[in-house]
Scaffold this active site. Structure first.
Site, PDB file in Angstrom:
ATOM      1  N   LYS A 182     -14.332   0.424  15.282  1.00  0.00           N
ATOM      2  CA  LYS A 182     -13.125  -0.341  15.504  1.00  0.00           C
ATOM      3  C   LYS A 182     -12.623  -0.395  16.962  1.00  0.00           C
ATOM      4  CE  LYS A 182     -11.230  -0.087  10.732  1.00  0.00           C
ATOM      5  NZ  LYS A 182     -10.071   0.371  10.072  1.00  0.00           N
ATOM      6  N   ASN A 230       0.758  -1.195   0.017  1.00  0.00           N
ATOM      7  CA  ASN A 230      -0.017  -0.108   0.009  1.00  0.00           C
ATOM      8  C   ASN A 230       0.726   1.334  -0.100  1.00  0.00           C
ATOM      9  OD1 ASN A 230       0.513   0.816   2.817  1.00  0.00           O
ATOM     10  ND2 ASN A 230      -0.565  -1.326   3.236  1.00  0.00           N
TER      11      ASN A 230
END
Length: 405
Positions: free
Chosen positions: A338, A211
């Site tokens: 999260k 990434n």
């Protein structure tokens, strides 16, 4: 402690193994460390252990001049900003108190004008012996400083005062010595683990999945943690950034390697800051040879990597766990989810499409969400400055009295 010169004199006792850890931690904190060993110390640990930890030659023979341009024990005596004798046996304490210079350690100590700290380690009855008490008092009168031994189970089987003080505590004292007041070191005595950068998941020897993470935010967090006094470990994926000063750098490549490394430091960590952008998937098959180009399309089957943050949340005991969430929409909503689902204490969320933040930029725009329900938005600022604000905000919530020491 960057570039402070510390000379560690190691004498013969079972606590020598702690001195190896001491040299390692002083080096990690940014100090330049050199070591002198007595012959008795080398019966317990080989010089190579100290050479590896200090990345410097180890001295043990007064007549072994490693540099013909100088006299070794005089050069070392002049070089040091601080001398630490650890462990200091009853024998070495007696020699120093009476001005004896019959080996490399005692000759150097007699020649130095630097501060000398003595960290005794011996049997409790030896420590209380009148001659040892008398010699210690003489050294106090002569201006030497002592790191008092702690009480506990001794190698000889006795329980009492005589254990060499723990390396972490000695390093803390050294930091105070060089940095003065601990008011600006709220993380002194804390161990902080930071992950940073991307991971790479290999397809074959020349291709991988990754990434756009630059690692800049994580590196800034690690550097600031060290500046605030923490014993800091930075676990980094492949990035093109210099190692932050005063930080132990562990380099990894894949998500599996990062998980293994984080878990190895997790148990005694005070805080883990997981800013790395870890790959969610990896190729199910890694080819040993380069895949050849074929006509038409090709498909690579992927499998999930282990969710490192969830794993840490499930294993969490006393650790403070801080996560990062890089999102492209509804960053706050996903961040709150999260925070709960992964058992975090804090999560730092940012929208990577924001022109003031995102991957590769020197600035960032984030919001800090806490388990207590607090929400702290921060406008665009340099990542190093943002790291300071974020850490000081967390410190104020977790250790509000840390500046009162």
């Amino acid at each position: 402690m960057l570039n402070k010169k510390i000379l560690v004199c190691v004498t013969g006792g079972i606590a020598v193994y702690k001195s190896v850890a001491l040299v390692s931690k002083l080096s990690q904190a940014g100090a330049e460390v050199k070591v002198i060993m007595t012959a008795s110390a080398m019966e317990f640990v080989q010089p190579l252990a100290f050479q590896v930890m200090s990345r410097n030659d180890v001295y043990f023979d007064t007549f072994d001049e490693k540099d013909s341009r100088v006299i070794a024990h005089i050069d070392l005596a002049d070089w040091a900003d601080l001398v630490i004798v650890a462990p200091a046996t009853a024998n070495i304490i007696g020699k120093i108190a009476n001005g004896i210079a019959d080996d490399m350690v005692t000759s150097t100590l007699l020649a130095t004008t630097s501060d000398v700290w003595i960290a005794p380690a011996m049997n409790v009855h030896m420590y209380e012996n009148r001659s040892v008490v008398r010699n210690i008092q003489q050294l106090h009168d002569d201006g030497f400083s002592f790191i008092e031994p702690s009480e506990g189970f001794l190698a000889c089987g006795y329980v009492g005062k005589g254990r060499l003080e723990e390396p972490e505590k000695i390093v803390e004292l050294v930091k105070q010595r060089f940095l003065g007041s601990t008011a600006d070191l709220p993380l002194l005595g804390k161990k902080i683990v930071v992950t940073a950068g991307p991971t790479r998941e290999r397809i074959d020897p020349v291709r991988y999945i990754s990434n756009f993470s630059s690692g800049k935010m994580g590196y800034a967090m690690a550097e600031v943690a060290a500046e605030l006094g923490a014993d800091t470990v930075l676990i980094s994926g492949p990035v093109d950034l210099p190692k932050p000063s005063g930080v132990k750098l562990v380099q990894v490549e894949s998500a599996a390697e990062m998980l293994e490394s984080v878990l190895s430091y997790y148990d005694d960590a005070s805080m883990v800051i997981k800013s790395a952008a870890v790959a969610d998937y990896r190729p199910k098959e890694q080819h040993a040879q380069k895949m050849k180009k074929k006509d038409g399309d090709s498909t690579i089957e992927l499998e999930r990597t282990t969710d490192i943050l969830k794993t840490l949340g499930d294993k969490k005991e006393k650790q403070i766990l801080v996560g990062f969430a890089a999102e492209t929409n509804d960053a706050i909503g996903y961040g709150k989810s999260k925070l709960t689902n992964k058992n975090l204490d804090y999560i730092i969320v940012n929208d990577v499409t924001d022109p003031g933040g995102g991957f590769g930029n020197d600035t960032n725009v984030v919001t800090l969400l806490t388990r207590k329900g607090n929400q702290y938005p921060f406008e665009s600022m340099q990542k190093n400055e943002l790291a300071k604000v974020l850490l000081k905000t967390i410190i104020a919530e977790e250790w509000p009295n840390s500046n009162d020491r």
